[in-house]
Structure formats: C-alpha cells, structure tokens
Design an enzyme around this catalytic site. Structure first.
Site, PDB file in Angstrom:
ATOM      1  N   TYR A 110       9.943   0.036   8.349  1.00  0.00           N
ATOM      2  CA  TYR A 110       8.584  -0.453   8.620  1.00  0.00           C
ATOM      3  C   TYR A 110       7.876   0.479   9.614  1.00  0.00           C
ATOM      4  O   TYR A 110       6.724   0.876   9.407  1.00  0.00           O
ATOM      5  CB  TYR A 110       8.692  -1.873   9.181  1.00  0.00           C
ATOM      6  CG  TYR A 110       7.393  -2.541   9.494  1.00  0.00           C
ATOM      7  CD1 TYR A 110       6.742  -3.320   8.546  1.00  0.00           C
ATOM      8  CD2 TYR A 110       6.808  -2.423  10.753  1.00  0.00           C
ATOM      9  CE1 TYR A 110       5.549  -3.953   8.836  1.00  0.00           C
ATOM     10  CE2 TYR A 110       5.632  -3.051  11.051  1.00  0.00           C
ATOM     11  CZ  TYR A 110       4.997  -3.819  10.088  1.00  0.00           C
ATOM     12  OH  TYR A 110       3.825  -4.440  10.393  1.00  0.00           O
ATOM     13  N   GLU A 149      -6.540  -6.989   8.739  1.00  0.00           N
ATOM     14  CA  GLU A 149      -6.057  -6.558   7.422  1.00  0.00           C
ATOM     15  C   GLU A 149      -5.814  -7.803   6.556  1.00  0.00           C
ATOM     16  O   GLU A 149      -5.419  -8.864   7.034  1.00  0.00           O
ATOM     17  CB  GLU A 149      -4.788  -5.706   7.557  1.00  0.00           C
ATOM     18  CG  GLU A 149      -4.470  -5.008   6.250  1.00  0.00           C
ATOM     19  CD  GLU A 149      -3.488  -3.840   6.380  1.00  0.00           C
ATOM     20  OE1 GLU A 149      -2.925  -3.613   7.462  1.00  0.00           O
ATOM     21  OE2 GLU A 149      -3.290  -3.139   5.357  1.00  0.00           O
ATOM     22  N   HIS A 157       0.801  -1.232   0.000  1.00  0.00           N
ATOM     23  CA  HIS A 157       0.000   0.000   0.000  1.00  0.00           C
ATOM     24  C   HIS A 157       0.835   1.285   0.000  1.00  0.00           C
ATOM     25  O   HIS A 157       0.730   2.141   0.861  1.00  0.00           O
ATOM     26  CB  HIS A 157      -1.146   0.008   1.017  1.00  0.00           C
ATOM     27  CG  HIS A 157      -0.815  -0.326   2.460  1.00  0.00           C
ATOM     28  ND1 HIS A 157       0.134   0.317   3.171  1.00  0.00           N
ATOM     29  CD2 HIS A 157      -1.384  -1.217   3.299  1.00  0.00           C
ATOM     30  CE1 HIS A 157       0.155  -0.158   4.404  1.00  0.00           C
ATOM     31  NE2 HIS A 157      -0.746  -1.097   4.507  1.00  0.00           N
ATOM     32  N   HIS A 184       4.922 -10.100  10.508  1.00  0.00           N
ATOM     33  CA  HIS A 184       5.821  -9.928   9.360  1.00  0.00           C
ATOM     34  C   HIS A 184       7.266 -10.064   9.838  1.00  0.00           C
ATOM     35  O   HIS A 184       7.610  -9.547  10.911  1.00  0.00           O
ATOM     36  CB  HIS A 184       5.691  -8.530   8.744  1.00  0.00           C
ATOM     37  CG  HIS A 184       4.356  -8.228   8.149  1.00  0.00           C
ATOM     38  ND1 HIS A 184       3.894  -8.820   6.991  1.00  0.00           N
ATOM     39  CD2 HIS A 184       3.381  -7.370   8.542  1.00  0.00           C
ATOM     40  CE1 HIS A 184       2.701  -8.338   6.704  1.00  0.00           C
ATOM     41  NE2 HIS A 184       2.351  -7.463   7.635  1.00  0.00           N
ATOM     42  N   ASP A 190       1.194  -6.774  13.778  1.00  0.00           N
ATOM     43  CA  ASP A 190       2.065  -5.890  12.993  1.00  0.00           C
ATOM     44  C   ASP A 190       3.236  -5.294  13.798  1.00  0.00           C
ATOM     45  O   ASP A 190       4.252  -4.907  13.221  1.00  0.00           O
ATOM     46  CB  ASP A 190       1.259  -4.725  12.402  1.00  0.00           C
ATOM     47  CG  ASP A 190       0.564  -5.112  11.094  1.00  0.00           C
ATOM     48  OD1 ASP A 190       0.929  -6.141  10.507  1.00  0.00           O
ATOM     49  OD2 ASP A 190      -0.338  -4.376  10.674  1.00  0.00           O
ATOM     50  N   HIS A 214      -2.143  -1.689  13.890  1.00  0.00           N
ATOM     51  CA  HIS A 214      -2.256  -0.398  13.254  1.00  0.00           C
ATOM     52  C   HIS A 214      -3.636  -0.180  12.645  1.00  0.00           C
ATOM     53  O   HIS A 214      -3.830   0.769  11.875  1.00  0.00           O
ATOM     54  CB  HIS A 214      -1.120  -0.223  12.238  1.00  0.00           C
ATOM     55  CG  HIS A 214      -1.373  -0.540  10.811  1.00  0.00           C
ATOM     56  ND1 HIS A 214      -1.455  -1.764  10.279  1.00  0.00           N
ATOM     57  CD2 HIS A 214      -1.570   0.327   9.799  1.00  0.00           C
ATOM     58  CE1 HIS A 214      -1.657  -1.670   8.987  1.00  0.00           C
ATOM     59  NE2 HIS A 214      -1.726  -0.426   8.673  1.00  0.00           N
ATOM     60  N   ASP A 218      -3.685  -8.983   4.599  1.00  0.00           N
ATOM     61  CA  ASP A 218      -2.449  -9.769   4.548  1.00  0.00           C
ATOM     62  C   ASP A 218      -2.416 -10.821   5.656  1.00  0.00           C
ATOM     63  O   ASP A 218      -1.589 -11.730   5.620  1.00  0.00           O
ATOM     64  CB  ASP A 218      -1.197  -8.876   4.589  1.00  0.00           C
ATOM     65  CG  ASP A 218      -1.242  -7.810   5.659  1.00  0.00           C
ATOM     66  OD1 ASP A 218      -2.342  -7.432   6.085  1.00  0.00           O
ATOM     67  OD2 ASP A 218      -0.166  -7.342   6.067  1.00  0.00           O
ATOM     68  N   HIS A 275      -5.561  -9.622  13.731  1.00  0.00           N
ATOM     69  CA  HIS A 275      -5.606  -8.413  12.896  1.00  0.00           C
ATOM     70  C   HIS A 275      -6.357  -8.734  11.610  1.00  0.00           C
ATOM     71  O   HIS A 275      -6.076  -9.730  10.952  1.00  0.00           O
ATOM     72  CB  HIS A 275      -4.178  -7.965  12.612  1.00  0.00           C
ATOM     73  CG  HIS A 275      -4.049  -6.688  11.837  1.00  0.00           C
ATOM     74  ND1 HIS A 275      -5.042  -5.736  11.764  1.00  0.00           N
ATOM     75  CD2 HIS A 275      -3.012  -6.188  11.099  1.00  0.00           C
ATOM     76  CE1 HIS A 275      -4.637  -4.729  11.013  1.00  0.00           C
ATOM     77  NE2 HIS A 275      -3.419  -4.983  10.588  1.00  0.00           N
TER      78      HIS A 275
HETATM   79 FE1  FEO Z   1      -1.825  -4.081   9.223  1.00  0.00          FE
HETATM   80 FE2  FEO Z   1       0.352  -6.565   8.179  1.00  0.00          FE
HETATM   81  O1  FEO Z   1      -1.265  -5.635   8.304  1.00  0.00           O
END
Ligand code: FEO
Length: 401
Positions: free
Chosen positions: A195, A84, A28, A228, A167, A148, A86, A82
C-alpha cells in the site's frame, strides 16, 4: 434501513461502520488481490459524529451498520477527512438522509468536495489545529496535505486517544477481523508495504515530516483508525516505524530486474544479469512483465537499491508492458536507486536508449554501459550481462552503509 450489518466497537466512544469490499482487484492501477475495506466511524458523543463515509456501492452496508447503533437522523455532525471517492462516495446521500447540523472538511476538502458533488449543504472548512465541539468531547484536525490528496487531514479524539488517519497507516486488505492484532503479522507488513509503495511513495518526505509533526504535538495514541484495512490498537509504534523506514528508502543490496521479452533473448540477458548481481552478493528479484503486475514491481522496488530494466526494441520503441511499468514507477518517484538498461533488437535497437532516458528522468544513477544483443545474445553478450550485474553490485556496495 436496519439490516444484517452491525457496527463494531473499536474504542470507548467510537464504532466502525464501514464496508468490506472482498472482490475489488483494481484500485486505480494497483492490484488489490486481497480486496479492501472502506472504513467509516461513528463517534458516540453528545453530538453523534460520522467520520468519513464509504464507496458509493456500499451505501446500504454503511447505513445498516449505523442503524444497528443509532437512528441515522440522530447524527449531528459529519467530518470528511478525505475527498477521494472511496471515502466520500456516500457523502451526498448521507447529507440527504442524516440532515446533519454541520459538515466539516479541510479547506481544500471543501473545494474538492464542491468540485465532485452537488451537496445540498454548506461545508465548514477546518484549518490545521481547529477543534470541533461534540458536546461532551472535542475532536481536533491535523492537516496532512498531499497524504495523499491536497485535501487530506487527520482527526484526533483526545478522550479515546484515537487518531483517524484516513489513508495513512492503512492497507488494502479485506478481512472479517477489525483489528491488526487479530491478523498475521507478516501479512500486515506485506500489505502495508504494498500500500505504501503504490499510494504513498511519492510523498515519502511528507510522511517523515508528518511523523515528526504528530510527535511534536506530544499526544498519545491508543488507537489509530485508518480509512482502509484494520484498526491499530496494539503495536502502533511498529507501523509508525515501518512508515519511517519505507519513507527513508535507504539504499539496500537488493536489485529488481524488470524485463519483457519477445523471443527469449532479453530474458536470457536478464537471467545473466541476475547471476552477476547474485555473485556480487546482491539479493535479486527478476520480474517478467508477462507474469507480474506493475504494483508488485512497486512493492519490490520499495526496499531495493537498484532497478535494472530490459526490453526488446519493438517498432523502434520499447515494449508496451515496459512502457506501462516505467510510467507507473516514474509517477511513484522512488529514490536512492542506481540503474541500468539492457535489451535485444533485430535491426534498429533504440529501446535501451529510451530506457536510459526514462531512468535518468527518474533521477536514477546509471551504472555501466547498457548491454544490447542483436537477435540472440551470444556468449560475449551474456558475459557482458554478468559483468553489468557485478558492476551494479559493486556500486551498491559503495552506497549501502
Ligand atoms: Fe486516497 Fe482511500 O483514498
């Protein structure tokens, strides 16, 4: 479902069953030159539990890693830390294949997941501090709203002293190594900072509160497992300290000069400002937006004390590349910066005023007079640029303690 991908043990009861995305280069708007990983984890409790999933195209890789350890249908519980995509991209498929007894998410997670997916399963909301019984062990939830997304939460497995931090404490770094202590330290700090600057910077004050909140819980951490990048099992204090430093954004004697140029006039001015800054003892980073990505600018701004922006006037406006980077930086809400504007023009010269407005909207304290040059900067304008650099340097001297 079995395949070549294997689970990797990361603690006594927990295995990594995520996926490595070696080739992603845009996350993004953030350039991810070293790819990323989507980390999902399997807790081998009486009630086998899957924590998060992976991005949708990596479903086969995740299920292969799971199947290297257990029959996916033996999983009893899924926890979504989370929403999101991903991390939730395979949730609907996981529910379909695993048929878990229970699916958990934070209160906001339940709402968000419902808005994103048509899930054929009730999701049980978790409040801050709620515990889930996994039979022979418990996992507790820690709300981390806005880190986040509004739904974000951590999970803590006391038996392994393991924090699933979604995250937070992560980085976009694809690697065959699963642990941070197997990766070069300088690379970890660089990718961790990049990051943080590009994802977590707007929520810096929340990061500081979260660090205190987790400390107040008095729990020990032997492992921090983010969604991640590598898992932390050594030097956990180091990444926590770095998060504290990055969150504070203390003013530093470093200036980022961001510019673009049409016929090299604004570039000449940028170089002169850089020289003025350097002569005042300021560390300088000159960044042409023809050659740098917006996320590299965010990285450099993270530990800077000044942001100086230059653009030619183009069609009564600022250059599109400068509009891009300023829009991006404004959203990231860097703090404790001073700033200045400069630029060249042919006949109207609006650009420096637009830049000053943008800097003010970002709550950046303006220093000195903006410098502009008609067509080509002459010696007098170049001298003004050097003086502006020096003035910013003197202002930084006052602010840096
Ligand atoms: Fe806020 Fe890795 O997604």
């Amino acid at each position: 479902m079995k395949g070549v991908y294997k689970a990797v043990k990361i603690s006594e009861h927990v295995h990594w069953v995520g996926a490595i995305d070696w080739n992603i280069r845009d996350f993004h708007g953030y350039t991810t030159r070293r790819g990323t990983t989507y980390n999902a984890y399997l807790i081998m409790a009486d009630k086998i539990t899957l924590v998060d999933t992976v991005k949708a195209p990596f479903e086969a890789e995740m299920f292969s890693r799971i199947a290297s350890l257990v029959n996916p249908e033996d999983i009893s519980i899924i926890i979504s830390n989370h929403s999101e995509m991903d991390h939730s991209g395979c949730l609907a498929r996981a529910v379909e294949i695993i048929k878990p007894e229970l699916v958990y998410a934070s209160t906001m997670g339940v709402k968000t997941l419902r808005e994103i997916y048509e899930l054929d399963r009730e999701i049980v909301p978790l409040m801050d501090g709620d515990a889930i019984n996994l039979g022979n062990m418990n996992i507790s939830s820690i709300e981390t709203r806005m880190l986040h997304w509004p739904d974000s939460m951590f999970s803590y497995l006391a038996e392994d002293k393991l924090l699933f931090s979604q995250d937070a404490f992560g980085m976009h770094l694809a690697s065959s190594e699963r642990f941070s202590d197997e990766i070069d330290d300088a690379l970890l700090v660089y990718e961790g900072a990049t990051y943080f600057a590009n994802i977590l910077l707007p929520y810096s004050s929340l990061v500081l509160k979260l660090i205190e909140k987790v400390r107040d819980l008095g729990v020990e951490f032997a492992v921090v497992a983010p969604d991640h990048g590598p898992v932390w099992r050594k030097n956990i204090e180091k990444i926590v300290d770095l998060y504290r430093t990055w969150s504070l954004q203390k003013p530093a004697k470093k200036a980022v000069v961001v510019y673009d140029t049409m016929w090299h006039s604004t570039e000449l001015m940028a170089r002169a400002i850089g020289e003025g800054l350097r002569s005042a003892g300021v560390r300088v980073k000159l960044m042409s937006m023809k050659d740098n990505h917006r996320s590299d600018v965010a990285y450099e701004v993270l530990d800077a004390g000044a942001l100086i922006v230059g653009t030619p006037t183009l069609n009564n406006n600022i250059f599109p590349t400068i509009a891009d980077v300023m829009t991006y930086l404004k959203g990231l809400r860097p703090r404790n910066l001073v700033g200045a504007a400069f630029g060249s023009f042919g006949w109207s010269g609006e650009s420096i005023h637009y830049v000053q407005e943008l800097l003010s909207e970002m709550k950046i304290d303006l220093v000195g007079e903006a410098v502009s040059a008609r067509h080509v900067p002459g010696p007098d304008v170049i001298e003004k640029c050097v003086a502006l650099g020096r003035e910013v340097g003197e202002k930084l001297d006052e602010r840096v303690v």
